[in-house]
Design a protein around this motif. Sequence first.
Motif, short mmCIF file in Angstrom:
data_model
loop_
_atom_site.label_atom_id
_atom_site.label_comp_id
_atom_site.label_asym_id
_atom_site.label_seq_id
_atom_site.Cartn_x
_atom_site.Cartn_y
_atom_site.Cartn_z
N LYS A 23 74.42 35.65 65.96
CA LYS A 23 73.67 36.30 64.88
C LYS A 23 72.43 35.49 64.56
O LYS A 23 72.52 34.29 64.30
N GLU A 29 71.02 41.06 56.27
CA GLU A 29 72.46 41.17 56.06
C GLU A 29 72.91 42.61 56.28
O GLU A 29 72.31 43.54 55.74
N GLY A 30 73.94 42.78 57.09
CA GLY A 30 74.45 44.12 57.36
C GLY A 30 73.63 44.93 58.33
O GLY A 30 73.76 46.15 58.39
#
Length: 324
Positions: A23, A29-30
């Motif tokens: 990542k 985020e998400g």
Amino acid sequence: MTYRVPARTPLGMFGRTQKDVVKTADAVEGSFVYRHAPKAVRPYLKLARMDRPVGTWLLLWPCLWSTALAADGALTLHHAYLMLLFAIGALVMRGAGCTYNDIIDRDFDGAVERTKSRPIPAGEVSLKGAWAFLVLQCLIGFLVLIQLNVFAIMVGLGSLVLVAAYPFMKRITYWPQAWLGLTFNWGALVGWAAVRGSLDWPAIILYAGGLFWTLGYDTVYAHQDKEDDALIGVKSTALALGAKTRPAISLFYGLFIFALLGAGILANLGIIYYPVLAFAGLHLAAQIRRVNIDDAAVCLEVFRSNIAFGWIVFAALILGQAVQ
């Protein structure tokens, strides 16, 4: 934060994959890249920065602003069509630019904490696979470009020299952000050319002002990496300006608002453009007040807030055209 699952499976010329991919350190985020995209293509979506869409917006805004500035009245379906083309073009060409940048900077990226999780230094995409992906994105971008008039196509092609040279600027100057400004705001010229078939002073002033906008937001962004950059010998305005960053970006943003004011006057925008533009100026003032050059998280937050700033300027231009 990064995470890595060690199990890997070869992918031939396209490098390697994992049960899950690394990542990216500053991914949204998400992001759909990690939640919904097929695992086999995630490294390529990362390479194109699909998990960090702010750069696409920053490339797109000058195109949309210039298209609206050139509209000479309320926007039509033709203007909307051009904006759709620019949205597709910004998405793929920002991805192409990032892919090219990561190919050139692969050794530097591996030595910087924030960028070592990028697909090439992380071992998720091979060099050959990255070049193939770059060609694919450029072909899509070219198909978008040839939908424009001939003059706009020629203007668009003029940006290629800037794009090709950008990754090398951090090696030779402490002002690579200025070169990025020349590159990322080229859409201010293309948008006007696509509508009018010419280049005129409102577009030129918008382009020149955009250079200072980019100098401001990318200096803030560069403060995230300043310690690593100093260690490996990479140059940036964050290192050049240091503690003088706040007054410097105040000057940069002030010059940009002045350019937006001048472009609006020359384009004969309606009076409502100016109070909305003042609101945009307040947004930049809030950025200046908020920024903390020693807090990477705050720098990233301030950098990302330029998406919202772009919407305010876009609204000002549309209202200025509609209410003349």
